[in-house]
Design a protein around this motif. Structure first.
Motif, short mmCIF file in Angstrom:
data_model
loop_
_atom_site.label_atom_id
_atom_site.label_comp_id
_atom_site.label_asym_id
_atom_site.label_seq_id
_atom_site.Cartn_x
_atom_site.Cartn_y
_atom_site.Cartn_z
N GLN A 133 0.84 -1.20 0.00
CA GLN A 133 0.00 0.00 0.00
C GLN A 133 0.86 1.24 0.00
N THR A 134 0.44 2.22 -0.80
CA THR A 134 1.07 3.53 -0.82
C THR A 134 0.04 4.56 -0.37
N ASP B 255 -5.50 2.11 -2.38
CA ASP B 255 -5.96 0.89 -1.73
C ASP B 255 -4.82 -0.11 -1.61
N ARG B 256 -4.96 -1.00 -0.65
CA ARG B 256 -3.99 -2.07 -0.49
C ARG B 256 -4.12 -3.00 -1.71
N GLU B 257 -2.98 -3.32 -2.35
CA GLU B 257 -3.03 -4.13 -3.55
C GLU B 257 -2.29 -5.44 -3.39
N PHE B 258 -2.80 -6.45 -4.04
CA PHE B 258 -2.24 -7.79 -4.01
C PHE B 258 -0.89 -7.83 -4.71
N VAL B 259 0.06 -8.53 -4.10
CA VAL B 259 1.38 -8.71 -4.69
C VAL B 259 1.59 -10.17 -5.08
N ALA B 260 1.43 -11.06 -4.10
CA ALA B 260 1.66 -12.49 -4.36
C ALA B 260 0.96 -13.30 -3.28
N ASP C 159 8.06 0.18 -6.76
CA ASP C 159 7.79 -0.86 -5.76
C ASP C 159 7.79 -0.29 -4.34
N THR C 160 8.13 0.97 -4.20
CA THR C 160 8.13 1.62 -2.90
C THR C 160 6.73 1.60 -2.29
#
Length: 121
Positions: free
Chosen positions: A38-39, A43-48, A88-89
Motif C-alpha cells: 500500500q502507498t 488501496d492495499r493491492e495484491f502482490v503475491a 515498488d516503494t
C-alpha cells in the motif's frame, strides 16, 4: 494471533530485499498466505499469494521479479524481491487465512503490521 513482518528497508533500483513474516496462527499450514502493499492514498493491492498446496499467484506487475514461499514448520512466509523498481516503494503487509478471492484484500482474516520498502532511483 500475531503476524510480524520484517526485512524492509532502503535499496537502490535493481537491488533485492527479502521480506519475512512470522505467524502465530495455529492453522498456518492449512491456510493460504499472501503479501499485499500500500502507498499513501491508494488501496492495499495484491502482490503475491501461495496456497496450502503451494500453488502460487502473482500480480501482473511482478513480472517474474518476486518469489513467494512458505515454511510451514516455522510458520513463516517470505517474499524475495529482485530487480526492484522505484514504483515498488510501499508498505508491504503479510496476510494469512483467506475466506474469499486471493487477490481481494477484504478476503483475508489476519494481517501483519507492515514493513516499509523504499527503492531509490
Amino acid at each position: 494471533v500475531q503476524l510480524q513482518a520484517s526485512g524492509g528497508g532502503l535499496v537502490q533500483a535493481g537491488g533485492s530485499l527479502r521480506l519475512s513474516c512470522a505467524a502465530s496462527v495455529r492453522t498456518f499450514r492449512y491456510d493460504s498466505v499472501a503479501w499485499f502493499r500500500q502507498t499513501p492514498g491508494k488501496d492495499r493491492e495484491f502482490v503475491a499469494g501461495i496456497g496450502w498446496d503451494t500453488v502460487t499467484d502473482y500480480a501482473d506487475f511482478v513480472e517474474g521479479r518476486f518469489t513467494i514461499s512458505r515454511d510451514n514448520a516455522k510458520s513463516r512466509m517470505y517474499l524475495q524481491m529482485d530487480s526492484l523498481k522505484p514504483e515498488d516503494t510501499a508498505i508491504y503487509y503479510c496476510a494469512v487465512k483467506r475466506v474469499g478471492q486471493m487477490r481481494a484484500a477484504s478476503a483475508w482474516q489476519y494481517w501483519g503490521q507492515g514493513t516499509q520498502v523504499t527503492v531509490s532511483s
